[in-house]
Design a protein around this motif. Structure first.
Motif, PDB file in Angstrom:
ATOM      1  N   THR A  99      46.098  29.993  44.801  1.00 32.60           N
ATOM      2  CA  THR A  99      46.494  30.959  43.783  1.00 32.60           C
ATOM      3  C   THR A  99      45.395  31.995  43.599  1.00 32.60           C
ATOM      4  O   THR A  99      44.212  31.635  43.520  1.00 32.60           O
ATOM      5  CB  THR A  99      46.737  30.236  42.442  1.00 32.60           C
ATOM      6  N   ARG A 101      44.042  35.389  41.257  1.00 37.00           N
ATOM      7  CA  ARG A 101      44.184  36.220  40.048  1.00 37.00           C
ATOM      8  C   ARG A 101      43.094  37.274  40.096  1.00 37.00           C
ATOM      9  O   ARG A 101      41.916  36.932  40.258  1.00 37.00           O
ATOM     10  CB  ARG A 101      44.015  35.389  38.771  1.00 37.00           C
ATOM     11  N   GLY A 102      43.522  38.546  39.974  1.00 32.29           N
ATOM     12  CA  GLY A 102      42.555  39.639  40.035  1.00 32.29           C
ATOM     13  C   GLY A 102      41.740  39.611  41.318  1.00 32.29           C
ATOM     14  O   GLY A 102      40.554  39.929  41.316  1.00 32.29           O
ATOM     15  N   VAL A 106      41.713  31.269  42.255  1.00 30.77           N
ATOM     16  CA  VAL A 106      41.528  30.501  41.020  1.00 30.77           C
ATOM     17  C   VAL A 106      42.021  29.055  41.153  1.00 30.77           C
ATOM     18  O   VAL A 106      41.710  28.216  40.329  1.00 30.77           O
ATOM     19  CB  VAL A 106      42.211  31.171  39.800  1.00 30.77           C
ATOM     20  N   SER A 199      52.938  37.606  47.652  1.00 26.50           N
ATOM     21  CA  SER A 199      52.852  38.165  46.297  1.00 26.50           C
ATOM     22  C   SER A 199      54.221  38.649  45.810  1.00 26.50           C
ATOM     23  O   SER A 199      54.486  38.698  44.619  1.00 26.50           O
ATOM     24  CB  SER A 199      51.832  39.306  46.257  1.00 26.50           C
ATOM     25  N   GLU A 208      55.677  31.839  38.608  1.00 24.09           N
ATOM     26  CA  GLU A 208      54.986  32.589  37.538  1.00 24.09           C
ATOM     27  C   GLU A 208      55.758  32.459  36.224  1.00 24.09           C
ATOM     28  O   GLU A 208      55.175  32.177  35.178  1.00 24.09           O
ATOM     29  CB  GLU A 208      54.888  34.081  37.904  1.00 24.09           C
ATOM     30  N   ASN A 213      51.203  27.849  38.871  1.00 26.17           N
ATOM     31  CA  ASN A 213      50.371  28.684  39.733  1.00 26.17           C
ATOM     32  C   ASN A 213      51.128  29.065  40.996  1.00 26.17           C
ATOM     33  O   ASN A 213      51.619  28.187  41.712  1.00 26.17           O
ATOM     34  CB  ASN A 213      49.085  27.939  40.121  1.00 26.17           C
TER      35      ASN A 213
END
Ligand code: ZN
Ligand code: ZN
Length: 403
Positions: A99, A101-102, A106, A199, A208, A213
């Protein structure tokens, strides 16, 4: 006809004393102790004394394949295990869904995702890498998978894209040798295109929205070139089968030319339905000359640092082994692929116990199957590569050396 051969590999069975006894010493295991009383025992250094080995190298040695010659990295064995059709020279990686994030990893296990089949299909359909490199990605159990690259001029000496920790971006693969530049480029193209596809994927959108995750990236490591391994049937003149829960052991079997026999419902953990696995083994013994079965749970308990769980699992596996059809037309070896001390939560270079059981064996008076009792056995101390020749000879299947 010569007896059939059964090799039972108790994964991570060896240990060091903990509260005064190893798990094998503490467990009640009437079947394994009977094999030792009626058989001949010893200690095995899977590769060499003090060498801490992984499951792949340990199993290769027990099957008689020198790991220093045939082990080229974990990727090819994982890839064969998840069912990718490999050819010598292909480059393979073990993978996991992760997973992001930004832009940071994570969760390296993507919430222990299970529904990966659609993601696998989307990635295989959508990813196209340059340089005429063919590619197959296959999801395995849970968040795991494997990737194969095929093409001219590929080389496994590339760094992983898996950063192996969280809170950092996906790594860019770098060639560790100039000859591997095109392989690193192909791996990076795969990784970037897979991220773009994942994505947008509905499975991840749904995850989501459910607060799970998403699997936004595929991380790769364990690069290796698929080795040329002489087929088991040519080497030993036996038809062989492998029974196991893990993709790694399935892959070792397949690359050595053993037929992999799956058993529905196996987990590889301490809760695995061993009775079902033994059914598969008994069926295999009716059809094949040689059967290797891996029983994984003791290694899991060791990695978790759970001594009582390891003891309990040994008692359960002993009960399951009791269903084996012991008879004069069967030769049995029970040993481990390496030690896994509970106190370490990891493997160690300690030797593992071995027992050989079969018609004509020289009984040595040892009473119990454990690390200390078997050290006094008639086989003394051996290496993993010695196990197959001993089994072949006990079964009357060895070839004469010289006249
Ligand atoms: Zn192992
Ligand atoms: Zn392990």
């Amino acid at each position: 006809m010569a007896p059939r051969i059964l090799l039972v590999v108790l994964d991570g069975i060896g240990d060091r004393p903990w509260k005064g006894a190893t798990a094998l010493q503490a467990a009640r295991k009437p079947f394994l102790d009977r094999l030792v009383r009626e058989g001949v025992s010893g200690l095995v250094d899977p590769v060499a004394p003090g060498v801490k080995v992984g499951s792949a190298t340990g199993h290769l040695a027990l099957l008689g394949y020198d790991p220093y010659q045939y082990y080229t990295g974990r990727g090819p064995f994982e890839a064969a295990g998840v069912g990718i059709g490999l050819r010598p020279g292909d480059i393979a990686f073990r993978c996991n869904f992760a997973t992001l994030r930004g832009g940071l990893v994570v969760d390296r296990r993507a919430g222990r995702i299970r529904e990966t089949r659609e993601l696998e299909e989307a990635v295989n359909r959508g990813v196209r890498v340059s340089g005429g490199v063919e590619l197959v990605f296959r999801a395995g159990t849970g968040h795991r998978g494997a990737l194969m690259l095929r093409g001219a001029g590929l080389d496994p000496r590339v760094s992983p894209t898996d950063p192996k920790r969280e809170g950092v971006p996906v790594s860019s693969s770098e060639p560790l040798d100039p000859a591997a530049a095109s392989t690193a480029r192909a791996l990076n193209e795969f990784t970037e295109q897979a991220m773009a596809i994942l994505s947008e994927h509905p499975v991840n959108r749904r995850r989501e929205s459910e607060g799970k995750n998403p699997a936004g990236a595929i991380l790769s490591r364990g690069a290796g070139v698929v080795p040329v391994i002489p087929p088991f049937a040519d080497r030993y003149h036996m038809r062989g089968a492998a029974v196991a829960a893990t993709a790694l052991v399935a892959g070792i079997g397949r690359l050595c030319g053993l037929e992999f026999l799956s058993t529905p419902g196996l987990t590889g953990g301490v809760d695995s339905p061993l009775e079902k696995k033994m059914e598969t083994v008994r069926r295999a013994l009716g059809e094949y000359d040689f059967v290797m079965v891996n029983i994984k749970g003791a290694d899991e308990a060791s990695h978790d640092g759970k001594w009582e769980e390891k003891v309990g699992f040994i008692e359960r596996l002993d009960g399951a082994l009791d269903s084996l059809p012991l008879s004069p037309d069967l030769v049995v070896a029970v040993t481990g692929d390496h030690s896994s001390p509970v106190a370490w939560k990891d493997h160690s270079g300690d030797p593992v116990p071995l027992v050989l059981w079969g018609e004509g064996v020289r009984r040595d008076g040892v009473q119990r199957f454990d690390e200390v009792s078997c050290a006094r056995g008639g086989l003394g101390r051996l290496r993993g590569l010695d196990v197959m020749p001993l089994l072949l000879d006990l079964a009357g299947r060895s070839e004469k050396y010289g006249e």
